[in-house]
Design a protein around this motif. Sequence first.
Motif, mmCIF file in Angstrom:
data_model
loop_
_atom_site.group_PDB
_atom_site.id
_atom_site.type_symbol
_atom_site.label_atom_id
_atom_site.label_comp_id
_atom_site.label_asym_id
_atom_site.label_seq_id
_atom_site.Cartn_x
_atom_site.Cartn_y
_atom_site.Cartn_z
ATOM 1 N N UNK A 156 44.408 -1.431 10.984
ATOM 2 C CA UNK A 156 43.808 -1.478 9.527
ATOM 3 C C UNK A 156 44.877 -1.044 8.333
ATOM 4 N N UNK A 157 45.838 -0.337 8.880
ATOM 5 C CA UNK A 157 46.904 0.123 7.830
ATOM 6 C C UNK A 157 47.878 -1.056 7.681
ATOM 7 N N UNK A 158 48.049 -1.783 8.659
ATOM 8 C CA UNK A 158 48.766 -3.182 8.507
ATOM 9 C C UNK A 158 48.309 -4.090 7.462
ATOM 10 N N UNK A 159 46.880 -4.242 7.468
ATOM 11 C CA UNK A 159 46.270 -5.360 6.665
ATOM 12 C C UNK A 159 46.202 -4.526 5.130
ATOM 13 N N UNK A 160 46.087 -3.210 5.185
ATOM 14 C CA UNK A 160 46.060 -2.606 3.800
ATOM 15 C C UNK A 160 47.272 -2.849 3.160
ATOM 16 N N UNK A 161 48.018 -2.524 3.905
ATOM 17 C CA UNK A 161 49.560 -2.323 3.335
ATOM 18 C C UNK A 161 49.744 -3.735 2.725
ATOM 19 N N UNK A 162 49.554 -4.823 3.702
ATOM 20 C CA UNK A 162 49.613 -6.403 3.447
ATOM 21 C C UNK A 162 49.089 -6.632 1.971
ATOM 22 N N UNK A 163 47.696 -6.155 1.704
ATOM 23 C CA UNK A 163 47.127 -6.622 0.700
ATOM 24 C C UNK A 163 47.575 -5.727 -0.802
ATOM 25 N N UNK A 278 59.485 -5.035 3.064
ATOM 26 C CA UNK A 278 58.185 -5.234 3.711
ATOM 27 C C UNK A 278 57.807 -6.642 3.629
ATOM 28 N N UNK A 279 57.549 -7.330 4.554
ATOM 29 C CA UNK A 279 57.060 -8.696 4.636
ATOM 30 C C UNK A 279 55.286 -8.555 4.557
ATOM 31 N N UNK A 280 54.950 -8.988 3.261
ATOM 32 C CA UNK A 280 53.189 -8.690 3.039
ATOM 33 C C UNK A 280 52.668 -9.824 4.019
ATOM 34 N N UNK B 279 36.145 -14.607 -3.024
ATOM 35 C CA UNK B 279 37.327 -14.632 -3.147
ATOM 36 C C UNK B 279 38.077 -13.412 -2.593
ATOM 37 N N UNK B 280 37.491 -13.014 -1.314
ATOM 38 C CA UNK B 280 38.041 -11.685 -0.806
ATOM 39 C C UNK B 280 39.417 -12.192 0.143
ATOM 40 N N UNK B 281 40.509 -11.012 0.038
ATOM 41 C CA UNK B 281 41.853 -11.690 0.922
ATOM 42 C C UNK B 281 41.634 -11.882 2.269
ATOM 43 N N UNK B 282 42.164 -12.741 2.683
ATOM 44 C CA UNK B 282 42.072 -13.052 4.258
ATOM 45 C C UNK B 282 42.071 -11.762 5.203
ATOM 46 N N UNK B 283 42.968 -10.903 4.691
ATOM 47 C CA UNK B 283 43.481 -9.703 5.487
ATOM 48 C C UNK B 283 42.349 -8.564 5.487
ATOM 49 N N UNK B 284 41.186 -8.915 4.503
ATOM 50 C CA UNK B 284 40.183 -8.093 4.813
ATOM 51 C C UNK B 284 39.350 -8.341 5.895
#
Lengths: 368, 319
Positions: A156-163, A278-280, B279-284
Amino acid sequence: MKKKFKLDSPGMQTFLASVVAIIAGLVVGFIVLLCINPAGAPKAILTILKNYLNFTRPNLILKNIGGTLVRTAPLIMTSLAVTFAYKVGMFNIGVAGQYTIGIGCCMWAALAWDWPWYLCLLFAVVGGMVWGAIAGFLKSVFNVNEVISGIMLNWISLYIVNIWLNNDLTKETVSPGTLQLHNYAKQGMIPTLGLDKVLNNEYFGPSIFVAIIVAIIINIVLNKTVFGYELKATGGNKHAAKYSGMNDYRNIILTLAISGALAGLGAGLYYLTGIEQWETSASSLPAMGFDGIVAAFLGGLNPIGVIFSSYFIKHISIGGTMIDLNVYSSDISGLIVAIIIYFSAFTMIVRMVLKRLKERKAERGEKQ
Amino acid sequence: MILLIQYTLIYASCLILVALGGMFSEHSGVINIGLEGIMVIGALGGALTMMYMPEGVSPFLIVVLTVLMAALAGLAFSMLLSVAAINFKADQTLVGTAMNILATAVAAVVVKAINTTASHGDNVSAIVRYIEEHEAFIVRWNLGEKSFFEFNWFFVITIVALIVSAVILYKTKFGLRLYACGEHPQAADAAGVNVAKMRYSGVMISGVLGGIGGLVYIASANSSWDFKYGVAGAGFLALAVMIFGEWKPWKIAGAAIIFGLFRALSNVYTAFPLLMELNIPSNVYNMLPYIISLLVLAFTSKSSRAPKAEGIPFEKGQR
């Protein structure tokens, strides 16, 4: 007489176990190198072990020593995080996530809010702490195993930081990487205090010394304070600790919060040097977290021991990037590290062998 | 919609196989955190088998050989856990973690070595391609114009594994003895059951199922795989499925379908105009399965039905 006492001490046994694990890891790594290409194997394993000594010019050696030490600092912090939680009876596998959240916090604070470096660092610590506390909360209130929740929180943290970091304030427009701190947020960089000149490395600052001081503080907290004793007691037996008047809920949450804070501090100490972006678009967690687990066990779960084990692991993993990459892959040192942690789980064997040796000695003594 | 069902079934199959593996291991009394690593090694075994498959082999043979090699690879790798946990009484969580790190490193080194040697240093990636071979697993069912459902032989394997597991666990002497070793090994020992042997069997079964599960993860929807990424936490999702499924085969299957659905959404949400408009980012969407499993764990872990003796090394004569 004195020698016998030493061999019996748990510290000595752990040390021997770690040495055995390292040798086993290197031997297996060497065999793998032999299998891939026998001719270059001896040179490759030496290159891994020599790291900065592969260079001949003194200023290059210094520069690379600096590079190794800069990368050792966050590893000391993540392995301290693992050590601290383990001493209190919890396996904080979520350290990678706490570290990642720390990265997100300090990068955001430095690039988007233009905060000064000490506040960025603090924000990273708070971020890691909150992330650790979530796992602690889930464990104490809902009885969720911290290993499983830690892994979930990692992803979860990985994707949160990416967003989070994927916007114009923090990200370069053409690449997925975050903006370079020394171009966009100089105020967010930890001052090097002139240490960069000493080792001829622009990123080398006081981080490594901070990490060592924190290790010493953790050692004191765990072994010499009532607070540390309470935490350890709760980890040992939750019910007994509760019965003797300790707040078990609070202690579990607090342990993982402190552990997370240590990981967050590590992220700040590393990323606020401006050494890495950091690579998003990242789809795997930073290796610093899992390497922290390795370093913690290799260091015998001793806050002082992990200083050395962290250094060793960074030493060989950076050495691994220097081998002939047209023949071997840099993952070889990752493999060696992985084998080392597998064998360090076998501390029991070393203890058993030592015990048997002692018994045999005692038997012989009786006969005479 | 068809695509969503298809992906849900794929991920559910993968999760069912791996979670069943975890179930056998834990019922025998060994915590298997290393399932993620077992999956990677199983996937590696299967992928390499497909890559080296000579041309003109019948699809049936490809399926059998690939699954067999994945199972064997997983089995061999699981021995690292059983030896450490049963013979040397090592910390099972630590060994499992070590196996996960080890598996990704082994896979990367092996594949990169193969690629580097084959291309004389031009290709240093960790990608294995098996474009034609993976077709052997798929049967396309036409559902009108341009739409078809890709039926996967893995679905059959999963259903067979599920039924066999349920029968073994509840209806055979072996299953009940295994069960006993995870609940009260001292009592099982007193009744004449060889606890070490049972625990070895439990871990070995988890190796076989985990290995096949890894193959399902990489080969059912992809025609190549980059081993740099391992299996991206699928092994841990399977553990969450196992906990949610209360260590029981049929409940595990139900849980796996729910988890599979959320995992599938992240792959196919672009096919739904409604979801695209949000339009939600794919990461979600990537995050969703992990968040769901955390929530589910929070609500189901309070009264844990975990085998009572799991994680505790068996000492003969201990009370």
